[in-house]
Scaffold this active site. Structure first.
Site, PDB file in Angstrom:
ATOM      1  N   TYR A 167       0.707  -1.046   0.012  1.00  0.00           N
ATOM      2  CA  TYR A 167       0.014  -0.138  -0.083  1.00  0.00           C
ATOM      3  C   TYR A 167       0.876   1.377  -0.109  1.00  0.00           C
ATOM      4  O   TYR A 167       2.092   1.005  -0.174  1.00  0.00           O
ATOM      5  CB  TYR A 167      -0.952  -0.062   1.069  1.00  0.00           C
ATOM      6  CG  TYR A 167      -2.021  -1.089   1.178  1.00  0.00           C
ATOM      7  CD1 TYR A 167      -3.002  -1.249   0.065  1.00  0.00           C
ATOM      8  CD2 TYR A 167      -2.016  -1.995   1.894  1.00  0.00           C
ATOM      9  CE1 TYR A 167      -3.934  -2.076  -0.226  1.00  0.00           C
ATOM     10  CE2 TYR A 167      -3.108  -3.067   1.935  1.00  0.00           C
ATOM     11  CZ  TYR A 167      -3.880  -3.172   0.779  1.00  0.00           C
ATOM     12  OH  TYR A 167      -4.822  -3.994   0.794  1.00  0.00           O
ATOM     13  N   HIS A 253       0.588  -7.265  -2.200  1.00  0.00           N
ATOM     14  CA  HIS A 253      -0.544  -8.210  -2.971  1.00  0.00           C
ATOM     15  C   HIS A 253      -0.016  -8.684  -4.379  1.00  0.00           C
ATOM     16  O   HIS A 253      -0.750  -9.335  -4.822  1.00  0.00           O
ATOM     17  CB  HIS A 253      -1.859  -7.206  -3.019  1.00  0.00           C
ATOM     18  CG  HIS A 253      -2.368  -7.149  -1.410  1.00  0.00           C
ATOM     19  ND1 HIS A 253      -2.880  -8.054  -0.822  1.00  0.00           N
ATOM     20  CD2 HIS A 253      -2.878  -6.045  -0.810  1.00  0.00           C
ATOM     21  CE1 HIS A 253      -3.262  -7.851   0.280  1.00  0.00           C
ATOM     22  NE2 HIS A 253      -3.269  -6.427   0.319  1.00  0.00           N
ATOM     23  N   ARG A 256       3.927 -12.545  -6.648  1.00  0.00           N
ATOM     24  CA  ARG A 256       3.673 -14.062  -7.290  1.00  0.00           C
ATOM     25  C   ARG A 256       3.921 -15.204  -6.122  1.00  0.00           C
ATOM     26  O   ARG A 256       4.607 -16.286  -6.668  1.00  0.00           O
ATOM     27  CB  ARG A 256       4.108 -14.182  -8.550  1.00  0.00           C
ATOM     28  CG  ARG A 256       3.414 -13.192  -9.376  1.00  0.00           C
ATOM     29  CD  ARG A 256       2.089 -13.309  -9.679  1.00  0.00           C
ATOM     30  NE  ARG A 256       1.147 -12.795  -8.819  1.00  0.00           N
ATOM     31  CZ  ARG A 256      -0.099 -12.745  -8.690  1.00  0.00           C
ATOM     32  NH1 ARG A 256      -0.692 -13.870  -9.647  1.00  0.00           N
ATOM     33  NH2 ARG A 256      -0.706 -12.315  -7.850  1.00  0.00           N
ATOM     34  N   CYS A 338      -8.700 -21.274   3.505  1.00  0.00           N
ATOM     35  CA  CYS A 338      -9.410 -21.527   2.377  1.00  0.00           C
ATOM     36  C   CYS A 338      -9.419 -20.531   1.528  1.00  0.00           C
ATOM     37  O   CYS A 338      -9.718 -20.251   0.249  1.00  0.00           O
ATOM     38  CB  CYS A 338     -10.561 -22.503   2.409  1.00  0.00           C
ATOM     39  SG  CYS A 338     -11.940 -21.630   3.006  1.00  0.00           S
ATOM     40  N   CYS A 342     -14.149 -15.555   2.838  1.00  0.00           N
ATOM     41  CA  CYS A 342     -13.312 -14.431   3.394  1.00  0.00           C
ATOM     42  C   CYS A 342     -12.708 -13.356   2.442  1.00  0.00           C
ATOM     43  O   CYS A 342     -13.220 -12.642   1.782  1.00  0.00           O
ATOM     44  CB  CYS A 342     -12.282 -14.602   4.431  1.00  0.00           C
ATOM     45  SG  CYS A 342     -10.871 -15.934   4.185  1.00  0.00           S
ATOM     46  N   CYS A 354     -17.133 -16.813   6.710  1.00  0.00           N
ATOM     47  CA  CYS A 354     -16.172 -17.884   6.798  1.00  0.00           C
ATOM     48  C   CYS A 354     -17.008 -19.180   6.634  1.00  0.00           C
ATOM     49  O   CYS A 354     -17.945 -19.482   6.888  1.00  0.00           O
ATOM     50  CB  CYS A 354     -15.783 -18.087   8.269  1.00  0.00           C
ATOM     51  SG  CYS A 354     -14.509 -19.190   8.840  1.00  0.00           S
ATOM     52  N   TRP A 578      -4.867 -18.311  -8.776  1.00  0.00           N
ATOM     53  CA  TRP A 578      -3.545 -18.111  -9.368  1.00  0.00           C
ATOM     54  C   TRP A 578      -2.438 -19.129  -8.875  1.00  0.00           C
ATOM     55  O   TRP A 578      -1.610 -19.451  -9.596  1.00  0.00           O
ATOM     56  CB  TRP A 578      -3.061 -16.510  -9.477  1.00  0.00           C
ATOM     57  CG  TRP A 578      -2.682 -16.492  -8.102  1.00  0.00           C
ATOM     58  CD1 TRP A 578      -3.251 -15.792  -6.824  1.00  0.00           C
ATOM     59  CD2 TRP A 578      -1.536 -16.338  -7.212  1.00  0.00           C
ATOM     60  NE1 TRP A 578      -2.825 -15.527  -5.977  1.00  0.00           N
ATOM     61  CE2 TRP A 578      -1.247 -15.808  -6.257  1.00  0.00           C
ATOM     62  CE3 TRP A 578      -0.181 -16.867  -7.927  1.00  0.00           C
ATOM     63  CZ2 TRP A 578      -0.469 -15.857  -5.245  1.00  0.00           C
ATOM     64  CZ3 TRP A 578       1.038 -16.676  -6.771  1.00  0.00           C
ATOM     65  CH2 TRP A 578       0.979 -16.238  -5.601  1.00  0.00           C
TER      66      TRP A 578
END
Length: 672
Positions: A167, A253, A256, A338, A342, A354, A578
């Protein structure tokens, strides 16, 4: 006896004391944007009542341009202060403490008015940011300070300045995003000025008796990220500028490298916070993939941190700390990392919840209140839908009998846990077993239920699951080289050295990972780091290996096929898809879309691709071609004129969707 003595020890900050060493880390829920502040207050109050040592809210924007998306929540007006006061009052009434995170998204802001130190577009946003001039930088710093002052006025015990995850503050720190040649760019001393000024100005705005957390990026996991010496230098300057606590962020974020998904080993990044210990005198918090009190206890006892941040585990179970303190860790509903309800919800603009706990963020509208008219309820099917329905019905006071034709509880969760990287599902199945064992539910396993067996029950809930869809490919019954995903994941059949997986949905990807992975790297931190190219940030800038990912060779040669012409894996989870695609690419899995299946022969599978007939040589062909709802019992009951409720896969056969199944089971049982 004190259970988990390090985790449960108070933390004295001088002007205030935290009751234990747990931090409920910041999560964006979407509740604030809905404007239902009673729901926001109920969500945080439940976690305070459950024993969290300190709670940090989801990121609040310091100004409009810094919001993660247009309309993102902030603390801009007197009415905002009044709304937030509802939250802090409820948390304090439960004996908790709460800090507000101030988050300026910078170039990650999903809107045309985003700003950044340099006009470099993020790979995860379509908007190119506007480069800040000197006046613009001053405005951003001032807005942080104003937000901190308003947080104090709203009754918060502190603020967390979000300086990690890529950020705005992070964007000033590295040359990857800061190409300036003025006093805010160039040398590291210049690049870290923005972070230091923000901390100084916020401390000045709130005074000395107020918690000020700085969340620092301990390892960037991007090209041209910070060196370890730079991270330490920043940490020391942040302490001098007035921070009370140093919290940990892992990776940007856009990195990779997976950092919080279920395939990441538990406590995978605590080594970097351990290295920070002693470099600063303020408490250091470690984070990422710590989801069990024993893991947290070990992290603290080994000197990796002074405090442990857990975010999603508090979604799964708001009473995490209370249960740990009571010596009942087996009763904690486990976070399986998982991301389905969320982060996938957050990045899709949906309200966070959740998979394991459908009440998360729905505390004011989904409640398991005791029933005034107890009923006799039959639940057929002990997969996730049936298990949750049975548990909620029992909790409410109904008399429940749970049937399943299998010899064990868990249904298709027992297949999911066999997939490399999904070992957390073992814990979910164990939690269901523990919960059932401690309930008043009558369990009848290894039982094929017939309609007459359900006579006498007031309510019948059918959670009979799914059966594999038969693609009816010519030759599939003739040669003994065709198996289903059930055969493979239940260990009933072993695939040969060359395998073709037909169907590239979630199950197809799981099967491909199962077939290509001999030993799960999730169970070996060193191997996992090598697989993703993670190194010691002391050696390599940003913690990325110059060699790149170094995965183990694939256990088999696998080809993954689908009829759809789109890219295989396109419809997987928004925040984890991804990872699955990258994993299969590293294992040299050949992925093809837009194919038709012509026939199966002893040599393999004949397909047509781009109007060309071709043979894919294979020893084993695995069918992952979808599911059909198992409704034979429901149909028989309907024929006999008996009513029932149908939930889970028996209602909608959509992959192995435990999220929908558990939510549906909980909501039905809550309504009976």
């Amino acid at each position: 006896m004190t259970h988990y003595p390090h985790l449960m020890a108070p933390l004295d900050l001088g002007f205030t004391t935290l009751r234990n060493r747990t931090l409920m880390g910041s999560m964006h829920t979407g509740l604030e944007e809905r404007g239902d502040w009673d729901a926001v207050a109920a969500f945080y109050a439940a976690r305070a009542k459950g024993g969290a040592g300190l709670i940090v809210t989801g990121g609040m924007a310091p100004n409009v341009e810094g919001g993660v998306y247009p309309g993102a929540a902030g603390l801009f007006t007197d009415q905002d202060i009044a709304n937030h006061r509802k939250v802090t009052d409820r948390v304090h009434a439960e004996g908790g403490k709460i800090a507000m995170q101030i988050l300026n998204a910078g170039r990650y802001a999903y809107g045309p008015n985003c700003i950044a130190p340099s006009a470099i577009k993020s790979p995860i946003s379509p908007f190119k940011p506007t480069e800040l001039d000197a006046a613009g930088i001053e405005k951003q710093i001032a807005d942080y300070a104003t937000a901190a002052a308003r947080a104090k006025e709203a009754g918060y015990d502190g603020v967390e300045i979000m300086g990690s995850e890529g950020y705005l503050i992070n964007q000033f720190l590295v040359t990857h995003t800061n190409r300036r040649d003025d006093s805010w760019g160039g040398s590291y001393e210049n690049r870290m000025r923005f972070a230091i000024e923000v901390v100084k100005r916020c401390r000045s705005a709130v005074g000395s008796d107020f918690i000020l957390i700085y969340r620092i990026s301990m390892i960037d996991l991007i090209p041209n990220g910070s060196t370890w010496d730079e991270v330490v230098q920043l940490a020391k300057e942040v302490e001098k500028a007035g921070a009370t606590i140093l919290n940990t962020g892992i990776g940007w974020h856009e990195a990779r490298v997976p950092t919080i998904a279920t395939s990441v080993p538990r406590a995978a990044f605590t080594d970097v916070t351990k290295r920070m210990m002693g470099e600063v005198s303020i408490p250091v918090i470690t984070s990422n993939r710590i989801n069990h009190p024993q893991v947290a206890e070990e992290v603290l006892s080994e000197g990796c941190a002074d405090m442990v941040s857990m975010a999603r585990p508090f979604l799964a179970d708001p009473d995490f700390v209370a249960k740990a303190s009571a010596g009942k860790p087996q009763e904690i509903a486990p976070c399986i990392a998982c991301n389905q309800a969320c982060l996938d919800h957050t990045f899709s603009g949906k309200l966070t919840s959740c998979l394991v706990n459908p009440r998360a963020c729905h505390e004011t509208e989904l409640n398991y209140t005791p029933t005034e008219t107890p009923k006799s309820i039959a639940v057929v099917g002990a997969g996730p839908a049936g298990l949750m329905a049975a548990l909620v019905a029992d909790q409410r006071g109904h008399k429940v009998t749970l049937f399943d034709k299998s010899e064990e509880l868990g249904g298709q969760l027992n297949m999911a846990k066999q997939v490399p990287g999904k070992e957390e599902f073992f814990g979910l199945v164990d939690w269901f077993k523990t919960s059932i064992a401690s309930s008043d539910i009558t369990v009848r396993l290894d039982t094929e239920v017939t309609p007459d067996m359900l006579d006498g029950f007031d309510e019948v809930i059918l959670a009979t699951g799914v059966t594999p869809r038969d693609p009816e490919i010519p030759g599939q019954e003739d040669h003994g080289n065709v198996v289903t995903y059930i055969d493979v994941l239940r260990g009933m059949r072993t695939a040969g050295p060359r395998a073709v997986v037909i169907g590239a949905g979630g199950i197809g990807f799981d099967v491909a990972e199962y077939l290509t992975t001999a030993i799960s790297p999730t169970l070996n931190l060193t191997e996992w780091k090598e697989e993703w190219g993670i190194t010691d940030p002391v050696q390599d800038r940003g913690g990325l290996s110059p060699k790149g990912p170094q995965p183990e060779p694939p256990a088999r040669q696998v080809t993954l096929l689908q009829r759809k012409s789109e890219k295989p894996g396109k419809r997987l989870g928004k925040t984890t898809g991804w990872i699955h695609r990258a994993t299969l690419q590293m294992k040299a899995v050949k992925m093809m879309g837009g194919v038709s299946y012509d026939r199966i022969t002893p040599e393999g599978l004949w397909i047509t691709k781009d109007n060309e007939l071709q043979l894919i040589e294979a020893d084993t062909i695995v069918l992952c071609t979808g599911q059909l709802s198992e409704r034979s019992l429901a149909d028989a009951l309907e024929t006999a004129g008996k009513s029932c409720h149908v939930i889970g896969g028996a209602d909608v056969a959509a992959e192995l969707d435990a999220k929908r199944a558990i939510d549906q089971g909980a909501r039905l049982a809550a309504s009976l």
